[in-house]
Scaffold this motif. Sequence first.
Motif, PDB file in Angstrom:
ATOM      1  N   TRP A  95       0.805  -1.228   0.000  1.00  0.00           N
ATOM      2  CA  TRP A  95       0.000   0.000   0.000  1.00  0.00           C
ATOM      3  C   TRP A  95       0.836   1.274   0.000  1.00  0.00           C
ATOM      4  CZ3 TRP A  95      -3.389  -1.991   4.638  1.00  0.00           C
ATOM      5  CH2 TRP A  95      -4.178  -3.072   4.189  1.00  0.00           C
ATOM      6  N   GLY A  96       2.141   1.145   0.057  1.00  0.00           N
ATOM      7  CA  GLY A  96       2.972   2.342   0.101  1.00  0.00           C
ATOM      8  C   GLY A  96       2.865   3.058   1.428  1.00  0.00           C
ATOM      9  N   LEU A  97       2.767   2.284   2.503  1.00  0.00           N
ATOM     10  CA  LEU A  97       2.680   2.848   3.848  1.00  0.00           C
ATOM     11  C   LEU A  97       4.054   2.765   4.489  1.00  0.00           C
ATOM     12  CD1 LEU A  97       0.582   3.995   5.903  1.00  0.00           C
ATOM     13  CD2 LEU A  97       0.365   1.662   6.794  1.00  0.00           C
ATOM     14  N   ASP A  98       5.018   3.453   3.894  1.00  0.00           N
ATOM     15  CA  ASP A  98       6.394   3.403   4.368  1.00  0.00           C
ATOM     16  C   ASP A  98       7.086   4.710   4.005  1.00  0.00           C
ATOM     17  OD1 ASP A  98       7.030   3.216   1.625  1.00  0.00           O
ATOM     18  OD2 ASP A  98       6.973   1.028   1.699  1.00  0.00           O
ATOM     19  N   PHE A  99       8.397   4.753   4.242  1.00  0.00           N
ATOM     20  CA  PHE A  99       9.138   5.998   4.037  1.00  0.00           C
ATOM     21  C   PHE A  99      10.127   5.891   2.877  1.00  0.00           C
ATOM     22  CE2 PHE A  99       7.998   5.677   8.561  1.00  0.00           C
ATOM     23  CZ  PHE A  99       7.220   6.825   8.681  1.00  0.00           C
ATOM     24  N   ARG A 100       9.867   5.000   1.930  1.00  0.00           N
ATOM     25  CA  ARG A 100      10.799   4.830   0.817  1.00  0.00           C
ATOM     26  C   ARG A 100      10.852   6.062  -0.080  1.00  0.00           C
ATOM     27  NH1 ARG A 100       8.762  -0.237  -2.222  1.00  0.00           N
ATOM     28  NH2 ARG A 100       6.781   0.531  -1.394  1.00  0.00           N
ATOM     29  N   ARG A 101       9.728   6.785  -0.196  1.00  0.00           N
ATOM     30  CA  ARG A 101       9.670   7.969  -1.061  1.00  0.00           C
ATOM     31  C   ARG A 101       9.189   9.162  -0.240  1.00  0.00           C
ATOM     32  NH1 ARG A 101       6.466   5.218  -6.210  1.00  0.00           N
ATOM     33  NH2 ARG A 101       7.843   3.400  -6.441  1.00  0.00           N
ATOM     34  N   ALA A 102       9.888   9.431   0.833  1.00  0.00           N
ATOM     35  CA  ALA A 102       9.436  10.455   1.786  1.00  0.00           C
ATOM     36  C   ALA A 102       9.275  11.821   1.132  1.00  0.00           C
ATOM     37  CB  ALA A 102      10.414  10.530   2.955  1.00  0.00           C
ATOM     38  N   GLY A 103      10.240  12.220   0.296  1.00  0.00           N
ATOM     39  CA  GLY A 103      10.159  13.529  -0.339  1.00  0.00           C
ATOM     40  C   GLY A 103       8.946  13.666  -1.236  1.00  0.00           C
ATOM     41  N   GLN A 104       8.725  12.685  -2.098  1.00  0.00           N
ATOM     42  CA  GLN A 104       7.567  12.712  -2.996  1.00  0.00           C
ATOM     43  C   GLN A 104       6.266  12.628  -2.215  1.00  0.00           C
ATOM     44  OE1 GLN A 104       8.377   9.410  -5.640  1.00  0.00           O
ATOM     45  NE2 GLN A 104       9.317  10.732  -7.177  1.00  0.00           N
ATOM     46  N   ASP A 105       6.253  11.800  -1.197  1.00  0.00           N
ATOM     47  CA  ASP A 105       5.039  11.659  -0.399  1.00  0.00           C
ATOM     48  C   ASP A 105       4.660  12.983   0.269  1.00  0.00           C
ATOM     49  OD1 ASP A 105       4.866   9.001  -1.078  1.00  0.00           O
ATOM     50  OD2 ASP A 105       5.737   8.262   0.787  1.00  0.00           O
ATOM     51  N   TRP A 106       5.652  13.676   0.819  1.00  0.00           N
ATOM     52  CA  TRP A 106       5.372  14.956   1.474  1.00  0.00           C
ATOM     53  C   TRP A 106       4.965  16.021   0.463  1.00  0.00           C
ATOM     54  CZ3 TRP A 106       4.300  16.509   6.219  1.00  0.00           C
ATOM     55  CH2 TRP A 106       4.587  15.637   7.280  1.00  0.00           C
ATOM     56  N   ALA A 107       5.548  15.981  -0.720  1.00  0.00           N
ATOM     57  CA  ALA A 107       5.158  16.944  -1.757  1.00  0.00           C
ATOM     58  C   ALA A 107       3.702  16.731  -2.166  1.00  0.00           C
ATOM     59  CB  ALA A 107       6.083  16.819  -2.971  1.00  0.00           C
ATOM     60  N   TRP A 108       3.342  15.468  -2.434  1.00  0.00           N
ATOM     61  CA  TRP A 108       1.950  15.155  -2.766  1.00  0.00           C
ATOM     62  C   TRP A 108       1.027  15.485  -1.598  1.00  0.00           C
ATOM     63  CZ3 TRP A 108      -0.726  13.749  -7.025  1.00  0.00           C
ATOM     64  CH2 TRP A 108       0.000  13.332  -8.144  1.00  0.00           C
ATOM     65  N   GLY A 109       1.445  15.122  -0.393  1.00  0.00           N
ATOM     66  CA  GLY A 109       0.616  15.364   0.779  1.00  0.00           C
ATOM     67  C   GLY A 109       0.366  16.840   1.004  1.00  0.00           C
ATOM     68  N   ALA A 110       1.424  17.663   0.866  1.00  0.00           N
ATOM     69  CA  ALA A 110       1.265  19.106   1.060  1.00  0.00           C
ATOM     70  C   ALA A 110       0.367  19.709  -0.006  1.00  0.00           C
ATOM     71  CB  ALA A 110       2.638  19.782   1.043  1.00  0.00           C
ATOM     72  N   GLY A 111       0.510  19.245  -1.245  1.00  0.00           N
ATOM     73  CA  GLY A 111      -0.349  19.738  -2.314  1.00  0.00           C
ATOM     74  C   GLY A 111      -1.813  19.388  -2.083  1.00  0.00           C
ATOM     75  N   LEU A 112      -2.055  18.152  -1.678  1.00  0.00           N
ATOM     76  CA  LEU A 112      -3.426  17.730  -1.381  1.00  0.00           C
ATOM     77  C   LEU A 112      -3.986  18.493  -0.196  1.00  0.00           C
ATOM     78  CD1 LEU A 112      -3.117  13.867  -1.868  1.00  0.00           C
ATOM     79  CD2 LEU A 112      -4.517  15.433  -3.234  1.00  0.00           C
ATOM     80  N   PHE A 113      -3.140  18.745   0.810  1.00  0.00           N
ATOM     81  CA  PHE A 113      -3.567  19.523   1.976  1.00  0.00           C
ATOM     82  C   PHE A 113      -4.057  20.909   1.555  1.00  0.00           C
ATOM     83  CE2 PHE A 113      -1.839  22.892   4.815  1.00  0.00           C
ATOM     84  CZ  PHE A 113      -2.816  22.823   5.803  1.00  0.00           C
ATOM     85  N   ALA A 114      -3.300  21.580   0.696  1.00  0.00           N
ATOM     86  CA  ALA A 114      -3.696  22.912   0.242  1.00  0.00           C
ATOM     87  C   ALA A 114      -4.982  22.852  -0.571  1.00  0.00           C
ATOM     88  CB  ALA A 114      -2.567  23.536  -0.577  1.00  0.00           C
ATOM     89  N   LEU A 115      -5.064  21.901  -1.497  1.00  0.00           N
ATOM     90  CA  LEU A 115      -6.245  21.774  -2.354  1.00  0.00           C
ATOM     91  C   LEU A 115      -7.494  21.443  -1.554  1.00  0.00           C
ATOM     92  CD1 LEU A 115      -7.583  21.495  -5.173  1.00  0.00           C
ATOM     93  CD2 LEU A 115      -6.872  19.091  -5.143  1.00  0.00           C
ATOM     94  N   ILE A 116      -7.401  20.397  -0.728  1.00  0.00           N
ATOM     95  CA  ILE A 116      -8.560  19.953   0.032  1.00  0.00           C
ATOM     96  C   ILE A 116      -8.913  20.963   1.120  1.00  0.00           C
ATOM     97  CG2 ILE A 116      -9.501  18.119   1.484  1.00  0.00           C
ATOM     98  CD1 ILE A 116      -9.131  17.322  -1.417  1.00  0.00           C
ATOM     99  N   GLY A 117      -7.897  21.573   1.721  1.00  0.00           N
ATOM    100  CA  GLY A 117      -8.160  22.547   2.773  1.00  0.00           C
ATOM    101  C   GLY A 117      -8.981  23.721   2.270  1.00  0.00           C
TER     102      GLY A 117
END
Length: 261
Positions: A95-117
């Motif tokens: 499921w990709g519930l790990d830290f292998r792609r931490a940078g990409q995950d945080w970039a996607w997460g921050a973008g989704l946070f701004a959009l959804i927020g």
Amino acid sequence: MTAAPTVDRRFYAWEVGIVLALSLGRSAVYAVLQLAERLSIAPLADQTATVQRSRSRDEFYDFSFQVLDSLFALAPVVLVLYLVFLHGGNPFRRWGLDFRRAGQDWAWGAGLFALIGLGTLGVYLAGRSLGLTAQIIPADVTEYWWSTPVLLLAALRHSLLEEIIMIAYLFDRARRIWPQLTDSPAAVAVLVFATALLRGAYHLYQGFGPGLGNALMGVIFAAVYLKYGRVMPLVIAHFLLDAVAFLAFPLVLQVFGLSSV
């Protein structure tokens, strides 16, 4: 190495039903009943809905209840992880519930946070203006030294519970119950909208606006998961959304000149 045994699709269907009955499916049933009760009492615009509240007037017991609420709420997450391991899979990798792609995950997460927020705030304001949404109080917790970390724990709990079960787990099990999902865009669309409707349903205790807003959020999150194949960005985005709501919602409203809603 012994191959993992083939599991009957009916087993997965029963498993999904049990997991939902223990977690967010149960919450959806209660939320629908709470909405019906609210509508029978007074207009939604005249009511409030509190997400996280103090559990006791005594500091020790309040702290204990808050922490235990979060820990026990994560039990269904542990259950689904265990069930996947039980059948020979590694849910963290799958499921990709790990830290292998931490940078990409945080970039996607921050973008989704701004959009959804921003989208959630817009839906909330529209719901308030139309009288379809109660005034939301994200956190009504007595101020103690531990209040902030406990609220962050609650934000983490919500993000893990909702994204692991609503997205990673349900999509995983749906592919095993209906193998045709792999080759049918229409079937995938049905799954996306079904999970989004369930996500919206367990927020209906706040009114119709949050129900709709969270359903739209579910569609966007599902689309990102199907495209990116990792649940970690969704967990990050959800955590940021709840953390800001719990700790700074009045400030956010003030910044937008909406402190009275």
